[in-house]
Design a protein around this motif. Structure first.
Motif, PDB file in Angstrom:
ATOM      1  N   HIS A  17     -19.862   0.734   6.726  1.00 13.08           N
ATOM      2  CA  HIS A  17     -18.820   0.181   7.599  1.00 13.08           C
ATOM      3  C   HIS A  17     -17.515   0.087   6.808  1.00 13.08           C
ATOM      4  CE1 HIS A  17     -18.075  -2.997  10.980  1.00 13.08           C
ATOM      5  NE2 HIS A  17     -17.169  -2.078  10.941  1.00 13.08           N
ATOM      6  N   VAL A  18     -16.655   1.096   6.965  1.00  7.67           N
ATOM      7  CA  VAL A  18     -15.499   1.236   6.076  1.00  7.67           C
ATOM      8  C   VAL A  18     -14.259   0.495   6.583  1.00  7.67           C
ATOM      9  CG1 VAL A  18     -13.873   2.923   5.129  1.00  7.67           C
ATOM     10  CG2 VAL A  18     -16.311   3.375   5.033  1.00  7.67           C
ATOM     11  N   LEU A  19     -13.966   0.614   7.876  1.00 11.03           N
ATOM     12  CA  LEU A  19     -12.858  -0.171   8.454  1.00 11.03           C
ATOM     13  C   LEU A  19     -13.481  -1.223   9.362  1.00 11.03           C
ATOM     14  CD1 LEU A  19     -10.219   2.621   9.339  1.00 11.03           C
ATOM     15  CD2 LEU A  19     -10.360   1.216   7.260  1.00 11.03           C
ATOM     16  N   ARG A  20     -13.091  -2.467   9.155  1.00 12.56           N
ATOM     17  CA  ARG A  20     -13.780  -3.574   9.820  1.00 12.56           C
ATOM     18  C   ARG A  20     -12.848  -4.403  10.696  1.00 12.56           C
ATOM     19  NH1 ARG A  20     -18.491  -5.481   6.916  1.00 12.56           N
ATOM     20  NH2 ARG A  20     -19.231  -3.801   5.577  1.00 12.56           N
ATOM     21  N   GLY A  21     -12.126  -3.690  11.567  1.00 10.90           N
ATOM     22  CA  GLY A  21     -11.249  -4.412  12.490  1.00 10.90           C
ATOM     23  C   GLY A  21      -9.827  -4.459  11.967  1.00 10.90           C
ATOM     24  N   ILE A  22      -9.147  -3.337  12.070  1.00  4.97           N
ATOM     25  CA  ILE A  22      -7.761  -3.252  11.582  1.00  4.97           C
ATOM     26  C   ILE A  22      -6.801  -3.413  12.764  1.00  4.97           C
ATOM     27  CG2 ILE A  22      -6.017  -1.792  10.473  1.00  4.97           C
ATOM     28  CD1 ILE A  22      -8.122  -2.400   8.477  1.00  4.97           C
ATOM     29  N   ASP A  23      -5.858  -4.337  12.626  1.00  6.53           N
ATOM     30  CA  ASP A  23      -4.772  -4.503  13.586  1.00  6.53           C
ATOM     31  C   ASP A  23      -3.456  -4.338  12.836  1.00  6.53           C
ATOM     32  OD1 ASP A  23      -6.182  -5.484  16.076  1.00  6.53           O
ATOM     33  OD2 ASP A  23      -6.890  -6.955  14.610  1.00  6.53           O
ATOM     34  N   MET A  24      -2.589  -3.522  13.403  1.00  9.08           N
ATOM     35  CA  MET A  24      -1.320  -3.264  12.725  1.00  9.08           C
ATOM     36  C   MET A  24      -0.349  -2.715  13.763  1.00  9.08           C
ATOM     37  SD  MET A  24      -1.107  -0.907   9.271  1.00  9.08           S
ATOM     38  CE  MET A  24      -2.201  -1.807   8.189  1.00  9.08           C
ATOM     39  N   THR A  25       0.880  -3.188  13.761  1.00  7.26           N
ATOM     40  CA  THR A  25       1.883  -2.544  14.612  1.00  7.26           C
ATOM     41  C   THR A  25       3.066  -2.156  13.741  1.00  7.26           C
ATOM     42  OG1 THR A  25       2.900  -4.662  15.152  1.00  7.26           O
ATOM     43  CG2 THR A  25       1.308  -3.812  16.735  1.00  7.26           C
ATOM     44  N   ILE A  26       3.661  -1.032  14.075  1.00  4.87           N
ATOM     45  CA  ILE A  26       4.806  -0.539  13.329  1.00  4.87           C
ATOM     46  C   ILE A  26       5.893  -0.183  14.322  1.00  4.87           C
ATOM     47  CG2 ILE A  26       5.606   1.194  11.678  1.00  4.87           C
ATOM     48  CD1 ILE A  26       2.499   1.479  11.011  1.00  4.87           C
ATOM     49  N   LYS A  27       7.049  -0.779  14.115  1.00  6.88           N
ATOM     50  CA  LYS A  27       8.167  -0.495  15.009  1.00  6.88           C
ATOM     51  C   LYS A  27       8.808   0.830  14.621  1.00  6.88           C
ATOM     52  CE  LYS A  27       9.629  -5.214  16.072  1.00  6.88           C
ATOM     53  NZ  LYS A  27       9.507  -6.031  14.843  1.00  6.88           N
ATOM     54  N   GLN A  28       9.472   1.422  15.593  1.00  9.55           N
ATOM     55  CA  GLN A  28      10.206   2.654  15.333  1.00  9.55           C
ATOM     56  C   GLN A  28      11.197   2.420  14.202  1.00  9.55           C
ATOM     57  OE1 GLN A  28      11.373   4.881  18.648  1.00  9.55           O
ATOM     58  NE2 GLN A  28      12.007   6.482  17.255  1.00  9.55           N
ATOM     59  N   GLY A  29      11.196   3.323  13.225  1.00 11.53           N
ATOM     60  CA  GLY A  29      12.142   3.229  12.123  1.00 11.53           C
ATOM     61  C   GLY A  29      11.674   2.345  10.979  1.00 11.53           C
ATOM     62  N   GLU A  30      10.500   1.739  11.128  1.00 16.93           N
ATOM     63  CA  GLU A  30       9.995   0.854  10.077  1.00 16.93           C
ATOM     64  C   GLU A  30       9.220   1.608   9.016  1.00 16.93           C
ATOM     65  OE1 GLU A  30       9.176  -3.675  11.669  1.00 16.93           O
ATOM     66  OE2 GLU A  30       7.497  -2.336  11.403  1.00 16.93           O
ATOM     67  N   VAL A  31       9.212   1.036   7.814  1.00 16.40           N
ATOM     68  CA  VAL A  31       8.372   1.542   6.735  1.00 16.40           C
ATOM     69  C   VAL A  31       7.282   0.508   6.473  1.00 16.40           C
ATOM     70  CG1 VAL A  31       8.283   2.234   4.317  1.00 16.40           C
ATOM     71  CG2 VAL A  31      10.288   2.801   5.710  1.00 16.40           C
ATOM     72  N   SER A  32       6.055   0.922   6.741  1.00 17.94           N
ATOM     73  CA  SER A  32       4.902   0.046   6.563  1.00 17.94           C
ATOM     74  C   SER A  32       4.151   0.500   5.312  1.00 17.94           C
ATOM     75  CB  SER A  32       4.019   0.165   7.808  1.00 17.94           C
ATOM     76  OG  SER A  32       2.777  -0.450   7.587  1.00 17.94           O
ATOM     77  N   VAL A  33       4.148  -0.354   4.306  1.00 14.11           N
ATOM     78  CA  VAL A  33       3.509   0.015   3.035  1.00 14.11           C
ATOM     79  C   VAL A  33       2.137  -0.650   2.969  1.00 14.11           C
ATOM     80  CG1 VAL A  33       3.669  -0.084   0.513  1.00 14.11           C
ATOM     81  CG2 VAL A  33       5.736   0.265   1.884  1.00 14.11           C
ATOM     82  N   ILE A  34       1.153   0.129   2.549  1.00 13.43           N
ATOM     83  CA  ILE A  34      -0.220  -0.367   2.451  1.00 13.43           C
ATOM     84  C   ILE A  34      -0.687  -0.251   1.010  1.00 13.43           C
ATOM     85  CG2 ILE A  34      -2.600  -0.057   3.265  1.00 13.43           C
ATOM     86  CD1 ILE A  34      -1.272   1.363   5.763  1.00 13.43           C
ATOM     87  N   ILE A  35      -1.152  -1.360   0.471  1.00 14.17           N
ATOM     88  CA  ILE A  35      -1.703  -1.357  -0.886  1.00 14.17           C
ATOM     89  C   ILE A  35      -3.136  -1.881  -0.829  1.00 14.17           C
ATOM     90  CG2 ILE A  35       0.525  -1.633  -2.049  1.00 14.17           C
ATOM     91  CD1 ILE A  35      -0.066  -4.626  -2.314  1.00 14.17           C
ATOM     92  N   GLY A  36      -3.833  -1.706  -1.916  1.00 14.51           N
ATOM     93  CA  GLY A  36      -5.197  -2.220  -1.981  1.00 14.51           C
ATOM     94  C   GLY A  36      -6.024  -1.419  -2.949  1.00 14.51           C
TER      95      GLY A  36
END
Ligand code: ADP
Ligand code: MG
Length: 252
Positions: A17-36
């Motif tokens: 079970h690799v992804l366990r309920g991901i919620d994320m919203t990204i607005k137009q023109g936004e930069v969403s950075v993911i670390i981990g």
């Protein structure tokens, strides 16, 4: 306006079970950075967004279009390959390994997809490709083959190649992780310029400086969930969760 809406996404590989309920919203023109940490599911999440992986539950919308599926009475049915290809055209992806066509020049690499996929006239594709190579600082390398370019230059060609399809969303999966340290800056600069130009971007990276400077939001993933997300500067200075603190102390 929200461009990307990820809701309750799960992904399993067999029993895993690799992804366990991901919620994320990204607005137009936004930069969403993911670390981990490695293995937390960052690449899998990006791959689900352009349907390189199918999801096990949840929904991913890009500009109100359900990615990869059509929904009938609450059930998801796979789109056909042609429909998936059409959706993917709107989403550019840049990987850790650049995967340029080795027997094609930088210019030919950038021209290829618009000609083959979008059926754009060769002269127009060439004009656009030269413009893009200029944008990534490689106008003078148009005739070079990948083997004649540094890793950083190859990665910038890969970015230009993705942009040639005029995507509305760009996904970056550790674009600088395979590069020698002295080549990282040029690639990050191209990404910064792209962000400034208004491109919507999801960026998986270990470059905390980039997250701080360019990110609109920062999400920390661990064990297939988003442990914490928020304003990058705030989160980097004052992480709320112990796992975020521990991770940041290792990469900063
Ligand atoms: P990250 O990018 O954060 O390092 P990944 O998304 O690559 O993490 O991987 C998350 C987990 O999913 C890892 O345990 C990995 O082994 C597993 N995984 C990824 N792709 C596959 C696959 N195609 N089949 C089976 N397991 C996979
Ligand atoms: Mg990864």
């Amino acid at each position: 306006m929200t461009l990307v809406r990820i809701e309750g996404v799960h992904k399993t590989f067999g029993q895993h079970h690799v992804l366990r309920g991901i919620d994320m919203t990204i607005k137009q023109g936004e930069v969403s950075v993911i670390i981990g940490p490695s293995g937390s599911g960052k690449s899998t999440l990006l791959r689900c967004v352009n349907k390189m992986e199918s999801i096990s539950a949840g929904r991913i919308h890009v500009r109100d279009e359900l990615i990869g599926y059509r929904e009938v009475n609450g059930q998801l049915h796979d789109l056909n390959p042609r429909q998936i290809a059409a959706q993917r055209r709107e989403i550019g992806m840049v990987f850790q390994r650049f995967n340029l066509f080795p027997h094609k020049t930088a210019l030919q690499n950038v021209m290829e997809a618009p000609i083959q996929v979008k059926k754009i006239a060769k002269s127009e594709a060439r004009r656009k490709a030269l413009e893009l190579l200029e944008q990534v600082g490689l106008a003078d390398r148009a005739g070079h083959y990948p083997a004649q370019l540094s890793g950083g230059q190859q990665q910038r060609v890969a970015i230009a190649r993705a942009l040639a399809m005029e995507p509305e969303l760009m996904l970056f999966d550790e674009p600088t992780s395979a590069l020698d340290p002295e080549l990282v800056g040029d690639v990050l600069q191209v990404m910064k310029d792209l962000a400034k130009s208004g491109m919507t971007m999801m960026v998986v990276t270990h470059e905390i400086g980039f997250a701080r400077e360019v990110g609109d939001t920062l999400s920390f993933m661990d064990g297939g969930v988003v442990v914490e997300s928020g304003d990058p500067r705030e989160m980097i200075t004052n992480p709320q969760h112990s796992r975020t603190k521990e991770f940041l102390s290792r990469v900063l």
